[in-house]
Write a protein that holds these residues in place. Structure first.
Motif, PDB file in Angstrom:
ATOM      1  N   VAL A  45      -0.575  -3.397   1.198  1.00  0.00           N
ATOM      2  CA  VAL A  45       0.564  -4.236   0.835  1.00  0.00           C
ATOM      3  C   VAL A  45       1.245  -4.829   2.062  1.00  0.00           C
ATOM      4  CG1 VAL A  45       1.012  -3.128  -1.374  1.00  0.00           C
ATOM      5  CG2 VAL A  45       2.055  -2.199   0.702  1.00  0.00           C
ATOM      6  N   PHE A  46       0.941  -4.319   3.259  1.00  0.00           N
ATOM      7  CA  PHE A  46       1.485  -4.879   4.499  1.00  0.00           C
ATOM      8  C   PHE A  46       0.591  -5.968   5.082  1.00  0.00           C
ATOM      9  CE2 PHE A  46       3.587  -0.808   4.205  1.00  0.00           C
ATOM     10  CZ  PHE A  46       4.821  -0.998   4.797  1.00  0.00           C
ATOM     11  N   GLY A  47      -0.647  -6.040   4.647  1.00  0.00           N
ATOM     12  CA  GLY A  47      -1.618  -6.959   5.211  1.00  0.00           C
ATOM     13  C   GLY A  47      -2.974  -6.282   5.279  1.00  0.00           C
ATOM     14  N   SER A  48      -3.928  -6.920   5.963  1.00  0.00           N
ATOM     15  CA  SER A  48      -5.299  -6.413   5.966  1.00  0.00           C
ATOM     16  C   SER A  48      -5.779  -6.116   7.380  1.00  0.00           C
ATOM     17  CB  SER A  48      -6.238  -7.421   5.308  1.00  0.00           C
ATOM     18  OG  SER A  48      -6.316  -8.611   6.095  1.00  0.00           O
ATOM     19  N   PHE A  49      -6.879  -5.363   7.451  1.00  0.00           N
ATOM     20  CA  PHE A  49      -7.556  -5.064   8.715  1.00  0.00           C
ATOM     21  C   PHE A  49      -9.054  -5.253   8.521  1.00  0.00           C
ATOM     22  CE2 PHE A  49      -3.911  -2.185   8.401  1.00  0.00           C
ATOM     23  CZ  PHE A  49      -3.263  -2.378   9.611  1.00  0.00           C
ATOM     24  N   GLU A  50      -9.726  -5.728   9.546  1.00  0.00           N
ATOM     25  CA  GLU A  50     -11.179  -5.644   9.623  1.00  0.00           C
ATOM     26  C   GLU A  50     -11.473  -4.465  10.541  1.00  0.00           C
ATOM     27  OE1 GLU A  50     -13.238  -7.520   7.838  1.00  0.00           O
ATOM     28  OE2 GLU A  50     -11.542  -8.639   6.990  1.00  0.00           O
ATOM     29  N   VAL A  51     -12.135  -3.443  10.032  1.00  0.00           N
ATOM     30  CA  VAL A  51     -12.339  -2.226  10.804  1.00  0.00           C
ATOM     31  C   VAL A  51     -13.825  -1.958  10.985  1.00  0.00           C
ATOM     32  CG1 VAL A  51     -10.159  -1.264   9.999  1.00  0.00           C
ATOM     33  CG2 VAL A  51     -12.273  -0.662   8.806  1.00  0.00           C
ATOM     34  N   GLY A  52     -14.141  -1.230  12.053  1.00  0.00           N
ATOM     35  CA  GLY A  52     -15.521  -0.913  12.354  1.00  0.00           C
ATOM     36  C   GLY A  52     -15.621   0.339  13.190  1.00  0.00           C
ATOM     37  N   GLU A  53     -16.783   0.554  13.725  1.00  0.00           N
ATOM     38  CA  GLU A  53     -17.106   1.783  14.432  1.00  0.00           C
ATOM     39  C   GLU A  53     -16.071   2.117  15.505  1.00  0.00           C
ATOM     40  OE1 GLU A  53     -20.840   3.133  17.219  1.00  0.00           O
ATOM     41  OE2 GLU A  53     -21.296   2.148  15.305  1.00  0.00           O
ATOM     42  N   GLY A  54     -15.586   3.351  15.482  1.00  0.00           N
ATOM     43  CA  GLY A  54     -14.632   3.812  16.484  1.00  0.00           C
ATOM     44  C   GLY A  54     -13.182   3.565  16.148  1.00  0.00           C
ATOM     45  N   ASP A  55     -12.897   2.961  15.008  1.00  0.00           N
ATOM     46  CA  ASP A  55     -11.502   2.689  14.635  1.00  0.00           C
ATOM     47  C   ASP A  55     -10.861   3.899  13.973  1.00  0.00           C
ATOM     48  OD1 ASP A  55     -11.076   0.100  15.556  1.00  0.00           O
ATOM     49  OD2 ASP A  55     -11.853  -0.822  13.722  1.00  0.00           O
ATOM     50  N   TYR A  56      -9.652   4.242  14.437  1.00  0.00           N
ATOM     51  CA  TYR A  56      -8.760   5.124  13.706  1.00  0.00           C
ATOM     52  C   TYR A  56      -7.856   4.233  12.847  1.00  0.00           C
ATOM     53  CZ  TYR A  56      -9.571   9.156  16.892  1.00  0.00           C
ATOM     54  OH  TYR A  56     -10.096  10.200  17.612  1.00  0.00           O
ATOM     55  N   VAL A  57      -7.824   4.475  11.546  1.00  0.00           N
ATOM     56  CA  VAL A  57      -6.959   3.723  10.638  1.00  0.00           C
ATOM     57  C   VAL A  57      -5.853   4.669  10.177  1.00  0.00           C
ATOM     58  CG1 VAL A  57      -6.851   2.301   8.570  1.00  0.00           C
ATOM     59  CG2 VAL A  57      -8.981   2.405   9.901  1.00  0.00           C
ATOM     60  N   ILE A  58      -4.622   4.367  10.566  1.00  0.00           N
ATOM     61  CA  ILE A  58      -3.475   5.205  10.220  1.00  0.00           C
ATOM     62  C   ILE A  58      -2.755   4.575   9.031  1.00  0.00           C
ATOM     63  CG2 ILE A  58      -1.343   6.276  11.021  1.00  0.00           C
ATOM     64  CD1 ILE A  58      -3.805   7.272  12.508  1.00  0.00           C
ATOM     65  N   ILE A  59      -2.759   5.290   7.905  1.00  0.00           N
ATOM     66  CA  ILE A  59      -2.124   4.801   6.678  1.00  0.00           C
ATOM     67  C   ILE A  59      -0.938   5.707   6.359  1.00  0.00           C
ATOM     68  CG2 ILE A  59      -2.434   4.224   4.244  1.00  0.00           C
ATOM     69  CD1 ILE A  59      -4.259   2.567   5.893  1.00  0.00           C
ATOM     70  N   PRO A  60       0.299   5.225   6.513  1.00  0.00           N
ATOM     71  CA  PRO A  60       1.448   6.073   6.176  1.00  0.00           C
ATOM     72  C   PRO A  60       1.465   6.466   4.698  1.00  0.00           C
ATOM     73  CG  PRO A  60       2.134   4.192   7.507  1.00  0.00           C
ATOM     74  CD  PRO A  60       0.712   3.938   7.091  1.00  0.00           C
ATOM     75  N   ARG A  61       2.116   7.564   4.439  1.00  0.00           N
ATOM     76  CA  ARG A  61       2.252   8.087   3.083  1.00  0.00           C
ATOM     77  C   ARG A  61       2.774   7.022   2.123  1.00  0.00           C
ATOM     78  NH1 ARG A  61       6.087  13.354   1.741  1.00  0.00           N
ATOM     79  NH2 ARG A  61       5.892  13.292  -0.536  1.00  0.00           N
ATOM     80  N   ALA A  62       2.142   6.931   0.964  1.00  0.00           N
ATOM     81  CA  ALA A  62       2.570   6.092  -0.165  1.00  0.00           C
ATOM     82  C   ALA A  62       2.308   4.602   0.033  1.00  0.00           C
ATOM     83  CB  ALA A  62       4.041   6.329  -0.522  1.00  0.00           C
ATOM     84  N   VAL A  63       1.534   4.225   1.066  1.00  0.00           N
ATOM     85  CA  VAL A  63       1.161   2.814   1.223  1.00  0.00           C
ATOM     86  C   VAL A  63      -0.013   2.505   0.297  1.00  0.00           C
ATOM     87  CG1 VAL A  63       0.165   1.100   2.789  1.00  0.00           C
ATOM     88  CG2 VAL A  63       2.013   2.593   3.575  1.00  0.00           C
ATOM     89  N   THR A  64       0.141   1.538  -0.578  1.00  0.00           N
ATOM     90  CA  THR A  64      -0.923   1.142  -1.492  1.00  0.00           C
ATOM     91  C   THR A  64      -1.974   0.339  -0.726  1.00  0.00           C
ATOM     92  OG1 THR A  64       0.660   1.072  -3.326  1.00  0.00           O
ATOM     93  CG2 THR A  64      -1.447  -0.063  -3.642  1.00  0.00           C
ATOM     94  N   HIS A  65      -3.241   0.742  -0.885  1.00  0.00           N
ATOM     95  CA  HIS A  65      -4.307   0.087  -0.130  1.00  0.00           C
ATOM     96  C   HIS A  65      -5.644   0.317  -0.815  1.00  0.00           C
ATOM     97  CE1 HIS A  65      -4.447   4.250   1.314  1.00  0.00           C
ATOM     98  NE2 HIS A  65      -5.689   4.030   1.728  1.00  0.00           N
ATOM     99  N   ARG A  66      -6.673  -0.377  -0.335  1.00  0.00           N
ATOM    100  CA  ARG A  66      -8.038  -0.139  -0.813  1.00  0.00           C
ATOM    101  C   ARG A  66      -9.026  -0.419   0.319  1.00  0.00           C
ATOM    102  NH1 ARG A  66      -9.276  -5.222  -5.016  1.00  0.00           N
ATOM    103  NH2 ARG A  66      -8.828  -6.911  -3.531  1.00  0.00           N
ATOM    104  N   TRP A  67     -10.226   0.186   0.185  1.00  0.00           N
ATOM    105  CA  TRP A  67     -11.301   0.049   1.171  1.00  0.00           C
ATOM    106  C   TRP A  67     -12.433  -0.771   0.563  1.00  0.00           C
ATOM    107  CZ3 TRP A  67     -11.775   2.274   6.139  1.00  0.00           C
ATOM    108  CH2 TRP A  67     -10.694   3.071   6.534  1.00  0.00           C
TER     109      TRP A  67
END
Length: 421
Positions: free
Chosen positions: A153-175
């Motif tokens: 709900v904050f925006g999007s990321f393009e993620v790949g090998e070696g990325d740490y993705v930090i998602i705070p509690r209660a943030v709505t998201h999908r992979w």
């Protein structure tokens, strides 16, 4: 982490009127709207006493059209008793293409280990996840292999090998994985019962990274946003299911955790703007600057994040000890206050040669049992100038128990490996 950001459309003052354009319809498109207010939501930690952000929605964020149970799967744990060092092979849990194709990053996680503070799971994903929020704590997801788009709900990321993705509690998201038979999306999932943040010793009292920190604000990727449903070609009025993991008890609870699905009568991506210091972000392990010394540096020198009663470290390719009498591999040590888990991501981990550990392995060294290099590793390491290794480590301050995934992929013989030369 008090690092302020602002994206999209926000009013000049917080908690004041913020209206949609008069020609905007109820879902933001051109229509005959009358300039209705956007709906302001405060997402904040520790009541009103810590970091927060304000989000401006097209729809009332509390609206729910339906509720049903979500069976979260087997999250029960079994004590590591009798006390043993463990070698897990989580790649074996997702051996076939059929399993991978049907697995998503939310419902397909297999629990390796956990305790009352943190749960460590693994997933190899070939399909899109549902919309999801963790109502128990923050998540730190490490991308071992593959690529994905993460929409929040904050925006999007393009993620790949070696990325740490930090998602705070209660943030709505999908992979949304980038499908690849050769290199599917492989995730190491660290779910906290608390918040996850950079170590306090890296930060000033106001939240800025200090000069001795091994990474800083420039290394953090903020979400690309704001992101609205029509930006990704989806209907803003689309009825959507949001999967929620939360605490619970009773016959359907597994490990004290239950799941609920909320059906909402609109698309979750309805935030036109937000600002504050609480939001998801991404940090790539290649931007971590290792701290090295003349003699062996202990694990706290490799720390990257921390939560309540656990820390996350990473061991990256680096120059090793340069004292003329240095022994580059670690000395034997007893974790009297913690259990140590190591995910061996890449490279050659010098201290473990001969133990059966390889890329994709996970080791558990429990508190109360001394561990260290395999027989002969210390002597062989003398004179080494670099280690080409990559590993993610989690140290917990309460004993870890084995989950169903951990029990299923335990090699059963690692405890005896120090007796082999």
């Amino acid at each position: 982490m008090a690092h302020y950001a602002a994206m999209g459309s926000i009013p000049p003052k917080r908690h004041t009127q913020h209206r949609r354009p008069k020609n905007a319809g109820p879902h933001g498109g051109v229509g005959t709207g009358t300039g209705e207010l956007y709906y302001e939501e405060l997402m904040g930690e520790e009541g009103f006493s810590s970091d927060s952000s304000l989000l401006y929605h097209r729809h009332i964020p509390s609206t729910v059209a339906g509720v049903r149970e979500w069976a979260v799967g087997d999250l029960s744990t079994t004590a590591n008793h009798p006390l043993m060092a463990r070698h897990l092979k989580p790649h074996d849990l997702f051996e076939t293409d059929a399993i991978v194709r049907s697995t998503d990053a939310v419902t397909g996680r297999r629990l390796l280990m956990g305790n009352g503070d943190v749960r460590l799971s693994y997933a190899v994903c070939g399909t899109d996840s549902p919309w999801y929020r963790n109502a128990i704590g923050d998540e730190c997801i490490y991308v071992e292999r593959g690529k994905a788009r993460v929409e929040t709900v904050f925006g999007s990321f393009e993620v790949g090998e070696g990325d740490y993705v930090i998602i705070p509690r209660a943030v709505t998201h999908r992979w949304l994985p980038k499908r690849s038979r050769k290199d599917p999306l492989r995730l190491i999932c660290i779910e906290a019962n608390s918040h996850i943040a950079p170590p306090k010793r890296y930060l000033s009292k106001y939240g800025q990274f200090l000069e001795h920190a091994p990474y800083c604000e420039r290394d953090l990727r903020q979400p690309l946003g704001p992101l609205l449903a029509e930006d990704i070609g989806e209907d803003p009025a689309q009825v959507t299911n949001v999967y929620i993991k939360h605490r619970g008890s009773g016959p359907n609870a597994s490990g004290g955790i239950v799941g609920t699905v909320h059906t909402v009568p609109f698309h979750p991506l309805d935030v036109v703007g937000w600002d504050g210091c609480l939001y998801p972000y991404v940090f790539n392990v290649s931007d971590y600057e290792p701290i090295t010394g003349r003699i062996h540096q202990p694990p706290p020198a490799h720390q990257v994040f921390e939560g309540w009663n656990f820390v996350i470290c990473n061991f990256v390719p680096r120059k090793v000890d340069y004292h003329p009498l240095a022994i580059p591999v670690p000395y034997y040590h007893s974790n009297v206050d913690s259990d140590e888990v190591m995910f061996y991501v890449d490279g050659d981990y010098e201290a473990r040669k001969g133990s059966g550990i390889e890329r994709g392995s996970v080791s558990l060294h429990p508190g109360g049992h001394a561990h260290g290099p395999q027989p002969g590793a210390a002597e062989k390491s003398i004179g080494a100038e670099r280690f080409e290794e990559l590993a993610v480590m989690v140290d917990t301050f309460k004993p870890l128990e084995l989950g169903e995934g951990g029990r299923a992929c335990d090699d059963g013989v690692y405890q005896w490996s120090w007796g082999r030369s």
